[in-house]
Design a protein around this motif. Structure first.
Motif, PDB file in Angstrom:
ATOM      1  N   TYR A   1      -6.691  41.289  -5.441  1.00 42.11           N
ATOM      2  CA  TYR A   1      -7.872  40.491  -5.774  1.00 42.11           C
ATOM      3  C   TYR A   1      -8.787  41.159  -6.791  1.00 42.11           C
ATOM      4  O   TYR A   1      -9.612  40.485  -7.398  1.00 42.11           O
ATOM      5  CB  TYR A   1      -8.665  40.209  -4.485  1.00 42.11           C
ATOM      6  N   ALA A   2      -8.689  42.479  -6.941  1.00 42.17           N
ATOM      7  CA  ALA A   2      -9.646  43.189  -7.801  1.00 42.17           C
ATOM      8  C   ALA A   2      -9.011  43.575  -9.127  1.00 42.17           C
ATOM      9  O   ALA A   2      -7.857  43.999  -9.178  1.00 42.17           O
ATOM     10  CB  ALA A   2     -10.144  44.441  -7.090  1.00 42.17           C
ATOM     11  N   VAL A   3      -9.779  43.407 -10.209  1.00 42.03           N
ATOM     12  CA  VAL A   3      -9.351  43.832 -11.545  1.00 42.03           C
ATOM     13  C   VAL A   3     -10.519  44.608 -12.146  1.00 42.03           C
ATOM     14  O   VAL A   3     -11.618  44.066 -12.280  1.00 42.03           O
ATOM     15  CB  VAL A   3      -9.029  42.606 -12.436  1.00 42.03           C
ATOM     16  N   GLY A   4     -10.300  45.855 -12.495  1.00 39.25           N
ATOM     17  CA  GLY A   4     -11.409  46.694 -12.990  1.00 39.25           C
ATOM     18  C   GLY A   4     -11.431  47.960 -12.161  1.00 39.25           C
ATOM     19  O   GLY A   4     -11.041  47.963 -10.993  1.00 39.25           O
ATOM     20  N   ASN A   5     -11.911  49.039 -12.730  1.00 34.25           N
ATOM     21  CA  ASN A   5     -11.620  50.367 -12.205  1.00 34.25           C
ATOM     22  C   ASN A   5     -12.101  50.676 -10.788  1.00 34.25           C
ATOM     23  O   ASN A   5     -11.292  50.821  -9.880  1.00 34.25           O
ATOM     24  CB  ASN A   5     -12.074  51.379 -13.235  1.00 34.25           C
ATOM     25  N   SER A   6     -13.433  50.766 -10.576  1.00 35.69           N
ATOM     26  CA  SER A   6     -13.852  51.123  -9.215  1.00 35.69           C
ATOM     27  C   SER A   6     -13.539  49.984  -8.243  1.00 35.69           C
ATOM     28  O   SER A   6     -13.268  50.215  -7.060  1.00 35.69           O
ATOM     29  CB  SER A   6     -15.333  51.494  -9.165  1.00 35.69           C
ATOM     30  N   LEU A   7     -13.539  48.749  -8.752  1.00 39.34           N
ATOM     31  CA  LEU A   7     -13.218  47.607  -7.877  1.00 39.34           C
ATOM     32  C   LEU A   7     -11.795  47.759  -7.335  1.00 39.34           C
ATOM     33  O   LEU A   7     -11.512  47.443  -6.171  1.00 39.34           O
ATOM     34  CB  LEU A   7     -13.339  46.291  -8.655  1.00 39.34           C
TER      35      LEU A   7
ATOM     36  N   VAL B   1     -10.143  50.641  -6.972  1.00 41.35           N
ATOM     37  CA  VAL B   1     -10.072  51.759  -6.015  1.00 41.35           C
ATOM     38  C   VAL B   1     -10.479  51.223  -4.636  1.00 41.35           C
ATOM     39  O   VAL B   1      -9.830  51.522  -3.619  1.00 41.35           O
ATOM     40  CB  VAL B   1     -10.977  52.942  -6.437  1.00 41.35           C
ATOM     41  N   CYS B   2     -11.534  50.401  -4.606  1.00 44.66           N
ATOM     42  CA  CYS B   2     -11.992  49.840  -3.315  1.00 44.66           C
ATOM     43  C   CYS B   2     -10.862  49.039  -2.653  1.00 44.66           C
ATOM     44  O   CYS B   2     -10.651  49.129  -1.439  1.00 44.66           O
ATOM     45  CB  CYS B   2     -13.185  48.900  -3.507  1.00 44.66           C
ATOM     46  N   GLU B   3     -10.134  48.271  -3.461  1.00 43.72           N
ATOM     47  CA  GLU B   3      -9.068  47.453  -2.875  1.00 43.72           C
ATOM     48  C   GLU B   3      -7.907  48.324  -2.384  1.00 43.72           C
ATOM     49  O   GLU B   3      -7.327  48.069  -1.322  1.00 43.72           O
ATOM     50  CB  GLU B   3      -8.569  46.417  -3.877  1.00 43.72           C
ATOM     51  N   ALA B   4      -7.604  49.381  -3.137  1.00 38.79           N
ATOM     52  CA  ALA B   4      -6.535  50.297  -2.703  1.00 38.79           C
ATOM     53  C   ALA B   4      -6.902  50.911  -1.350  1.00 38.79           C
ATOM     54  O   ALA B   4      -6.050  51.057  -0.453  1.00 38.79           O
ATOM     55  CB  ALA B   4      -6.325  51.385  -3.751  1.00 38.79           C
ATOM     56  N   VAL B   5      -8.176  51.250  -1.205  1.00 42.43           N
ATOM     57  CA  VAL B   5      -8.649  51.837   0.059  1.00 42.43           C
ATOM     58  C   VAL B   5      -8.448  50.841   1.210  1.00 42.43           C
ATOM     59  O   VAL B   5      -7.993  51.198   2.299  1.00 42.43           O
ATOM     60  CB  VAL B   5     -10.132  52.268  -0.078  1.00 42.43           C
ATOM     61  N   LYS B   6      -8.742  49.574   0.934  1.00 37.31           N
ATOM     62  CA  LYS B   6      -8.565  48.544   1.973  1.00 37.31           C
ATOM     63  C   LYS B   6      -7.115  48.484   2.449  1.00 37.31           C
ATOM     64  O   LYS B   6      -6.839  48.367   3.637  1.00 37.31           O
ATOM     65  CB  LYS B   6      -8.919  47.159   1.396  1.00 37.31           C
ATOM     66  N   ILE B   7      -6.190  48.551   1.486  1.00 37.78           N
ATOM     67  CA  ILE B   7      -4.761  48.512   1.853  1.00 37.78           C
ATOM     68  C   ILE B   7      -4.432  49.732   2.712  1.00 37.78           C
ATOM     69  O   ILE B   7      -3.783  49.623   3.759  1.00 37.78           O
ATOM     70  CB  ILE B   7      -3.871  48.499   0.588  1.00 37.78           C
ATOM     71  N   LEU B   8      -4.904  50.905   2.269  1.00 40.41           N
ATOM     72  CA  LEU B   8      -4.566  52.135   2.998  1.00 40.41           C
ATOM     73  C   LEU B   8      -5.238  52.188   4.367  1.00 40.41           C
ATOM     74  O   LEU B   8      -4.765  52.884   5.261  1.00 40.41           O
ATOM     75  CB  LEU B   8      -4.942  53.369   2.161  1.00 40.41           C
TER      76      LEU B   8
ATOM     77  N   GLY C   1      -5.385  49.605   6.161  1.00 44.04           N
ATOM     78  CA  GLY C   1      -4.732  48.544   6.938  1.00 44.04           C
ATOM     79  C   GLY C   1      -5.578  47.283   7.039  1.00 44.04           C
ATOM     80  O   GLY C   1      -5.344  46.440   7.912  1.00 44.04           O
ATOM     81  N   GLU C   2      -6.545  47.124   6.100  1.00 42.68           N
ATOM     82  CA  GLU C   2      -7.448  45.968   6.211  1.00 42.68           C
ATOM     83  C   GLU C   2      -7.027  44.786   5.339  1.00 42.68           C
ATOM     84  O   GLU C   2      -7.676  43.753   5.343  1.00 42.68           O
ATOM     85  CB  GLU C   2      -8.877  46.389   5.792  1.00 42.68           C
ATOM     86  N   GLN C   3      -5.979  44.966   4.540  1.00 42.69           N
ATOM     87  CA  GLN C   3      -5.562  43.863   3.657  1.00 42.69           C
ATOM     88  C   GLN C   3      -4.048  43.816   3.570  1.00 42.69           C
ATOM     89  O   GLN C   3      -3.391  44.836   3.395  1.00 42.69           O
ATOM     90  CB  GLN C   3      -6.170  44.067   2.257  1.00 42.69           C
TER      91      GLN C   3
ATOM     92  N   ASP D   1       0.158  40.160  -1.401  1.00 45.11           N
ATOM     93  CA  ASP D   1       1.039  40.600  -2.496  1.00 45.11           C
ATOM     94  C   ASP D   1       0.928  42.092  -2.808  1.00 45.11           C
ATOM     95  O   ASP D   1       1.947  42.782  -2.963  1.00 45.11           O
ATOM     96  CB  ASP D   1       0.805  39.751  -3.766  1.00 45.11           C
ATOM     97  N   LEU D   2      -0.290  42.603  -2.865  1.00 48.00           N
ATOM     98  CA  LEU D   2      -0.472  44.026  -3.203  1.00 48.00           C
ATOM     99  C   LEU D   2       0.172  44.922  -2.144  1.00 48.00           C
ATOM    100  O   LEU D   2       0.832  45.915  -2.463  1.00 48.00           O
ATOM    101  CB  LEU D   2      -1.973  44.324  -3.348  1.00 48.00           C
ATOM    102  N   TYR D   3      -0.015  44.547  -0.885  1.00 48.43           N
ATOM    103  CA  TYR D   3       0.579  45.304   0.226  1.00 48.43           C
ATOM    104  C   TYR D   3       2.106  45.275   0.115  1.00 48.43           C
ATOM    105  O   TYR D   3       2.767  46.318   0.177  1.00 48.43           O
ATOM    106  CB  TYR D   3       0.107  44.694   1.553  1.00 48.43           C
ATOM    107  N   GLU D   4       2.656  44.078  -0.110  1.00 47.33           N
ATOM    108  CA  GLU D   4       4.126  43.931  -0.153  1.00 47.33           C
ATOM    109  C   GLU D   4       4.737  44.761  -1.290  1.00 47.33           C
ATOM    110  O   GLU D   4       5.729  45.460  -1.095  1.00 47.33           O
ATOM    111  CB  GLU D   4       4.530  42.460  -0.393  1.00 47.33           C
ATOM    112  N   VAL D   5       4.133  44.662  -2.486  1.00 46.88           N
ATOM    113  CA  VAL D   5       4.698  45.395  -3.628  1.00 46.88           C
ATOM    114  C   VAL D   5       4.553  46.903  -3.402  1.00 46.88           C
ATOM    115  O   VAL D   5       5.470  47.682  -3.678  1.00 46.88           O
ATOM    116  CB  VAL D   5       4.039  44.946  -4.967  1.00 46.88           C
TER     117      VAL D   5
END
Ligand code: URA
Length: 431
Positions: A243-249, A251-258, A260-262, A265-269
């Protein structure tokens, strides 16, 4: 150099000597940017044969130092994406594989064209150093299991210069130039195993799965010829990843995946890429690798590993524990649905361009980046929307950029009556 440009302009194949002359001369500054740019455009328009691509890759790999990974215990593994929009998988897969005992020596790039780069994303973490000495880099890989650095030092300096020049001369999306750029870095940085994420679709440099496959096969063959274990996963880039495009945004989304909060598609890939990295280094079956990857996301070990990597590189982990602490953009702007229906298209190239306009990428070589700028999508293809629902939020520190960014964003979205079919996420794996 004039003769070399003219030969390629007229469709000729360059000899080993000519390619070597160009790579050496451009790297040491004897050949100016304008002649290198002309040759790049001639290659872009007329291509290169397999022999020329192999020679170009080898010359670029040998243009500087080559890393000696013998100081690292066990097989090292690297991963590289051909570039996409919202592609923050490196931030996710590196800690996952390290948490599972892998040794990930990751050398990343900056944003290129409308696509983001891991180094720019990492630099949005306060204090994070993407330039480490080779000793520090190896020490971190040995003790923590991973290190993520920029193309610093003197590894493949020819690519470093050519990459920045291609970014501003419309010569990025070209199989010979992408294959040589990526594989020269991978060969110079010396990892035993390499997983390539080859993107296909509107937001990728390869617009079709067929072209992505051609690029993938070329890169896998170059890697194997150099004695490396390589696999290429061809993945969807018709729509932005996550969902996020842009640098710190991002990083926040990567943290969510790690954390276990999201899922999605990003999780699957990310799971697929990390599992492939594990499979190459351990020879375990892919299914077993997938389960192990999911386990270290679920039990928090991968997130803890990310914090260890960030700490070792001088970064402030408080922004990872609480992503609200990231520097915020001064302005935000909501884009609302103009009608009810289903999101049927979200053109990722246009979304990448819109995010560059907001300040998340560079329009000219060396431009500064606004780490807080970018886009957070609220809807993705297949989602139903009511008129006036928020489709996305644009973030920037320069208010004058919003008008243009909004225009480009709106042109990326289609809303239809009918629910569209499911997108394929992972097209193919080439080993
Ligand atoms: N990533 C690279 O490292 N090089 C390219 O040319 C494209 C994506």
């Amino acid at each position: 150099m004039f003769d070399i440009i003219a030969k390629k302009r007229d469709g000729g194949a360059l000899s080993v000597e000519e390619i070597s002359f160009f790579v050496k001369g451009y790297t040491n500054g004897e050949i100016p940017d304008y002649q290198a740019a002309a040759l790049l455009m001639a290659i872009y328009l007329n291509g290169m044969n397999d022999e020329e691509i192999s020679v170009l890759t080898k010359e670029m790999a040998q243009s500087g130092d080559t890393a000696d990974m013998s100081g690292i215990d066990g097989l090292t593994v690297d991963k590289h994406s051909t570039g996409g929009v919202g592609d923050k998988t490196t931030l996710i897969v590196v800690p996952i594989v390290a948490a599972l005992g892998g040794k990930v020596a990751k050398m990343s790039g900056r944003g290129l064209g409308h696509t983001g780069g891991t180094v720019d994303k990492l630099e949005s973490i306060p204090g994070f150093r993407t330039e480490l000495s080779p000793e520090e880099f190896f020490e971190n890989v040995n003790t923590i299991g991973a290190s993520m650095i920029g193309q610093s030092g003197n590894l493949a300096p020819a690519d470093k210069k050519l990459y920045a020049l291609r970014d501003v001369t419309a010569t990025v999306s070209c199989i010979p130039l992408i294959a040589s750029s990526i594989m020269s870095k991978k060969l110079a940085s010396g990892s035993d195993c390499i997983v390539l994420d080859v993107k296909a679709g509107s937001g990728a440099f390869m617009k079709t799965v067929e072209d992505a496959e051609r690029l993938a096969v070329r890169m896998v063959n170059i890697g194997k010829a150099a004695g490396r274990k390589v696999s290429a996963v061809i993945t969807n880039m018709d729509i932005p990843l996550g969902y996020a495009v842009g640098n710190s945004l991002e990083v926040c989304e990567a943290v969510k995946i790690l954390k276990g909060e999201q899922k999605g598609d990003l999780y699957e890939v990310s799971v697929e890429l990390a599992a492939n990295m594990l499979m190459l280094t351990t020879d375990k079956p892919l299914e077993e690798c997938r389960s192990e990857v999911k386990e270290v996301i679920g039990n928090g070990k991968a997130f803890e590993k990310l914090k260890e990597i960030v700490t070792a590189q001088g970064g402030d982990t408080s922004v990872l524990d609480d992503t609200e602490l990231f520097g915020k953009a001064k302005y935000f702007f909501e884009i609302k649905a103009w009608r009810s229906g289903y999101i049927s298209k979200l053109d990722s190239e246009k979304i990448g361009i819109s995010s560059v306009i907001l300040g998340a990428g560079r329009e000219k070589k060396g431009d500064p980046i606004d780490h807080s700028a970018g886009i957070v999508l609220r809807k993705k293809p297949g989602d139903s929307v009511n008129e006036d629902d928020v489709l996305a939020v644009l973030f920037t520190c320069d208010e004058s950029r919003i008008f243009e960014a909004e225009k480009v964003f709106r042109s990326a979205v289609e809303i239809s009556e009918e629910k569209p079919g499911e997108e394929t996420l992972i097209y193919k794996v080439i080993v």
